[in-house]
Design an enzyme around this catalytic site. Structure first.
Site, PDB file in Angstrom:
ATOM      1  CG  PHE A   1      -3.923  80.755  11.982  1.00 12.45           C
ATOM      2  CD1 PHE A   1      -3.209  79.866  14.097  1.00 12.45           C
ATOM      3  CD2 PHE A   1      -3.659  81.907  11.606  1.00 12.45           C
ATOM      4  CE1 PHE A   1      -4.310  81.516  15.021  1.00 12.45           C
ATOM      5  CE2 PHE A   1      -4.547  82.344  12.553  1.00 12.45           C
ATOM      6  CZ  PHE A   1      -4.963  82.107  13.862  1.00 12.45           C
TER       7      PHE A   1
ATOM      8  CG  ASP B   1      -5.543  81.925   4.984  1.00 13.17           C
ATOM      9  OD1 ASP B   1      -5.635  82.985   4.781  1.00 13.17           O
ATOM     10  OD2 ASP B   1      -5.745  81.354   6.123  1.00 13.17           O
TER      11      ASP B   1
ATOM     12  CE  LYS C   1      -3.804  88.706  10.602  1.00 11.16           C
ATOM     13  NZ  LYS C   1      -3.255  87.411  10.457  1.00 11.16           N
TER      14      LYS C   1
HETATM   15  C1  LIG Z   1      -4.612  86.009  10.676  1.00 14.69           C
HETATM   16  C2  LIG Z   1      -4.843  84.739   9.847  1.00 14.69           C
HETATM   17  C3  LIG Z   1      -6.105  84.734   9.976  1.00 14.69           C
HETATM   18  C4  LIG Z   1      -7.430  85.086  10.638  1.00 14.69           C
HETATM   19  O1  LIG Z   1      -7.366  86.339  10.360  1.00 14.69           O
HETATM   20  P1  LIG Z   1      -7.723  87.044  11.840  1.00 14.69           P
HETATM   21  O2  LIG Z   1      -9.460  88.979  10.737  1.00 14.69           O
HETATM   22  O3  LIG Z   1      -7.860  87.161  12.740  1.00 14.69           O
HETATM   23  O4  LIG Z   1      -9.923  86.210  11.663  1.00 14.69           O
HETATM   24  C5  LIG Z   1      -6.584  83.985   9.047  1.00 14.69           C
HETATM   25  N1  LIG Z   1      -5.264  82.591   8.351  1.00 14.69           N
HETATM   26  C6  LIG Z   1      -4.262  83.687   8.463  1.00 14.69           C
HETATM   27  C7  LIG Z   1      -3.194  83.132   7.476  1.00 14.69           C
HETATM   28  C8  LIG Z   1      -3.791  84.984   9.557  1.00 14.69           C
HETATM   29  O5  LIG Z   1      -2.480  84.592   9.552  1.00 14.69           O
END
Ligand SMILES: *Cc1c(COP(=O)(O)O)cnc(C)c1O
Length: 408
Positions: A150, A235, A264
């Site tokens: 994700f 990520d 985040k």
């Molecule tokens: C939440 C998340 C994203 C995307 O972040 P948004 O601010 O919702 O665009 C990308 N990678 C990971 C691992 C995430 O948990």
């Protein structure tokens, strides 16, 4: 912890639910709770019921709701200057990026807003690096990603998702990505080709259901990338900034990525702030005009980012997460439940896997809501527990009693 009395059926809650149902797109399936106040680890609904927030907005609230130092930074900045665009400089972005680089140990950082934008930025950076530095033939760069990844919701990003629903109806997609199974070093070794420029990976797959890879996976894949001239892109949007018991989850295996993506909690639950962090070899592929964002690096976001980072470091939230997380996970594992298949995670990023034979996780989350705990299912069978890292041990202890009742 008090049992919630009025809740989903109260007329006030009902009114808000109806309104949202009628006027919003139906791209989410939220729990039927309408919140109007938050402080620390607690939130209140419109009927005055109190809940322990055990989702933390998918780890965007590591510092808790409305942390006083983050609010103060935001308020002070609101009084001075909020937006300059990158056409001009401002006095917050430089210090913010320096502090981010000092905390992470990299040369430079590129500020964006949401996580998905930061991931897109990392993809562009690694591709351009591949052409300029690695000499990959133009238009041939390939990035390897993992099954069940994700990384966000843009068309490019969902294009390399292995989740059918994320893609269905949204094509055509951006080419240049290859999927390998998560946790499998040999699969990555076989997948790397002469045009592979990057390997992008979540150190723990959060949205997939808190999937922790085998020990050594990050270290071995990072070494494989190094040996093959492939950029290792971590990520850490969800796992970073203390969530897993280290500042970055890669720290657990002593891995220093080539490109580190954060978001985040960098915005402290107040404002969207994300960044791509890397050494000059990668960062310097961007020249003026190559990439940008109207709001990226704005003074309000930068001031919030500085305070958010400072709180994580000064309150030693990584250590809190490590200690509380180990204790909480042990306690969860000790619950004799016929419904639980597995409890897994690191720090305060914890997944409780519900047995298929016990039905989906959703009713467990609804039962928790009735007992004053907000958690959210992910991928049908998993209940995720990820409270703010500032949560009190006594609050977690009280929550455990309720969780135990629900799981039994
Ligand atoms: C939440 C998340 C994203 C995307 O972040 P948004 O601010 O919702 O665009 C990308 N990678 C990971 C691992 C995430 O948990």
């Amino acid at each position: 912890m008090t049992t919630v009395t009025a809740s989903p059926t109260s007329s006030l809650t009902h009114q808000y639910l109806e309104e949202a149902e009628r006027f919003s797109a139906h791209n989410y399936h939220p729990l039927p709770v309408v919140l109007d106040r938050g402080e620390g680890s607690w939130v209140w609904d419109v009927d005055g019921n109190r809940y322990l927030d055990m989702l933390s907005s998918y780890s965007a609230l590591n510092q808790g709701h409305r942390h006083p130092l983050i609010l103060k930074a935001a308020r002070d900045q609101l009084e001075r200057l909020t937006l300059t665009s990158r056409a001009f400089h401002n006095d917050q972005m430089g210090p913010f990026l320096r502090e981010l680089c000092e905390a992470s140990g990299f040369d430079a950082a590129l500020p964006m807003n949401t996580g998905a934008e930061a991931v897109e930025t990392a993809i562009k950076m690694v591709r351009k690096w591949g052409y300029q530095v690695r000499g990959v033939p133009d238009g041939q760069a390939e990035i390897i990603v993992c099954e069940d990844n994700f990384h966000g919701r843009t068309t490019t990003i969902v294009g390399f998702s292995s989740e059918a629903q994320y893609r269905e109806g949204f094509g055509p997609f951006t080419p240049g990505f290859k999927l390998v199974p998560y946790g499998d070093v040999e699969a990555l070794r076989r997948a790397i080709g002469s045009n592979t420029v990057g390997f992008m990976v979540e150190p723990i797959q959060g949205e997939a259901g808190v999937v922790v890879p085998p020990d050594g996976y990050l270290r071995e894949t990072a070494a494989l990338c190094r040996d093959n001239g492939v950029a290792f892109v971590a990520d850490e949007i969800q796992t970073g900034l203390g969530r897993t018991g280290r500042l970055f989850c890669c720290d657990w295996e002593g891995v220093r990525p080539d490109v580190l993506v954060v978001g985040k909690a960098l915005g402290g639950g107040v404002y969207p702030v994300s960044a791509v962090i890397a050494d000059a070899e990668f960062m310097d592929v961007f020249r003026p005009g190559d990439h940008g964002s109207t709001f990226g690096g704005n003074p309000l976001g930068a001031a919030v980012g500085r305070a958010s980072l400072r709180v994580i470091l000064e309150e030693d939230l990584s250590r809190r997460s490590d200690e509380l997380g180990s204790w909480f996970m042990d306690r969860l594992r000790a619950i004799a439940s016929p419904h639980v298949e597995e409890v897994r995670g690191k720090g305060l990023l914890i997944g409780v896997v519900i047995r298929e034979s016990s039905g989906p996780a959703r009713p467990f989350c609804e039962a928790l809501q009735e007992r004053g705990i907000l958690a959210k299912e992910t991928h049908h069978q998993i209940v995720r527990f990820a409270p703010p890292l500032t949560v009190g041990r006594a609050d977690l202890d009280a929550a455990l009693a309720e969780i135990e009742t629900v799981l039994r």
